[in-house]
Write a protein that holds these residues in place. Structure first.
Motif, short mmCIF file in Angstrom:
data_model
loop_
_atom_site.label_atom_id
_atom_site.label_comp_id
_atom_site.label_asym_id
_atom_site.label_seq_id
_atom_site.Cartn_x
_atom_site.Cartn_y
_atom_site.Cartn_z
N ALA A 85 -19.52 4.38 4.75
CA ALA A 85 -19.63 4.32 3.29
C ALA A 85 -21.10 4.37 2.89
O ALA A 85 -21.95 3.78 3.55
N GLY A 86 -21.38 5.12 1.83
CA GLY A 86 -22.75 5.21 1.34
C GLY A 86 -23.54 6.37 1.91
O GLY A 86 -24.65 6.65 1.46
N GLN A 87 -23.01 7.07 2.91
CA GLN A 87 -23.71 8.23 3.48
C GLN A 87 -23.46 9.44 2.58
O GLN A 87 -22.39 9.57 1.99
N SER A 88 -24.42 10.35 2.55
CA SER A 88 -24.26 11.57 1.75
C SER A 88 -23.19 12.48 2.36
O SER A 88 -22.89 12.38 3.55
N LEU A 92 -22.41 13.12 6.35
CA LEU A 92 -21.06 12.95 6.91
C LEU A 92 -20.62 14.20 7.66
O LEU A 92 -20.01 14.10 8.73
N LYS A 93 -20.94 15.38 7.13
CA LYS A 93 -20.61 16.64 7.82
C LYS A 93 -21.38 16.75 9.13
O LYS A 93 -20.84 17.17 10.15
N VAL A 94 -22.66 16.40 9.10
CA VAL A 94 -23.49 16.43 10.32
C VAL A 94 -22.91 15.48 11.36
O VAL A 94 -22.76 15.84 12.53
N ARG A 114 -26.50 25.62 11.29
CA ARG A 114 -25.78 26.90 11.13
C ARG A 114 -24.28 26.69 11.18
O ARG A 114 -23.54 27.31 10.40
N GLU A 115 -23.79 25.83 12.09
CA GLU A 115 -22.35 25.55 12.16
C GLU A 115 -21.83 25.00 10.84
O GLU A 115 -20.67 25.20 10.49
N VAL A 126 -30.72 18.03 9.26
CA VAL A 126 -29.86 17.57 10.36
C VAL A 126 -30.63 16.53 11.17
O VAL A 126 -30.09 15.48 11.53
N GLY A 127 -31.92 16.79 11.42
CA GLY A 127 -32.76 15.83 12.13
C GLY A 127 -32.85 14.50 11.40
O GLY A 127 -32.80 13.43 12.01
#
Length: 186
Positions: A85-88, A92-94, A114-115, A126-127
């Motif tokens: 909860a609270g993550q962008s 969340l996708k990363v 890229r994925e 991503v980093g």
């Protein structure tokens, strides 16, 4: 209303780890530290309201997996319930993409970007997601490398040296980090 949070400090072959959870799932994982007290302090820095408790079955399974992992045995955390909860949405996708990396597999920040359809310029984002990963090991950020197979950063205690040790447990050997990076053990 916030969920009540609990934690457990437990021993592994690499040193004491910590795990914290809510009713929804694991909130935080603390990689091995020098001592149980240091591990507890680092874990509670982010969750000062957490109380010690015996873990529910799903969390106990994650603890058993962490013990196996730091003993050098393959462990899979892909079914551990998480409370992110609270993550962008992007983070969340990363994190979901990183969770698909299994024992002994690596990828790069750029490949993950890229994925996700975000293009190579998103590699830095991503980093950042990996650097802010609240459940290291369970979301295996140590398996995400910089371009060219370089180790890249690692925000856990011990920095890149810890990342290299974790990868070595999985049979992955990379060049040592540049001397400018300090090592604090695991």
């Amino acid at each position: 209303m916030a969920h009540k949070t609990h934690y457990l400090i437990f021993e592994t072959e690499a040193g004491p780890c910590g795990i914290a959870w809510s009713e929804a799932g694991v909130l935080r994982f603390q990689l091995p530290g020098e001592s149980a007290e240091t591990t507890r302090r680092l874990l509670l820095r982010h969750l000062p309201e957490a109380e010690p408790a015996e873990p529910p079955p799903a969390v106990a399974k994650a603890v058993a997996g962490a013990k196996r992992y730091f003993a050098g045995e393959a462990a899979d955390f892909s079914d551990v319930p998480l409370d992110l909860a609270g993550q962008s949405v992007f983070f969340l996708k990363v994190y979901a993409a990183a969770r698909r990396l299994h024992w002994g597999e690596t990828t790069t920040y750029g490949t993950l970007a890229r994925e996700l359809g975000a293009g190579p310029e998103a590699a830095r984002e991503v980093g950042q997601a990996m650097a802010k990963n609240p459940v290291a090991l369970i979301i295996p950020c140590h398996r995400v490398l910089a371009a060219g197979g370089k180790v890249g950063g690692f925000s856990a205690p011990g920095g890149a040296s810890s990342k290299l040790k974790m990868l070595a447990l999985e049979g992955i050997s990379l060049a040592a980090p540049e001397p400018a990076q300090q090592s604090f053990g695991f």
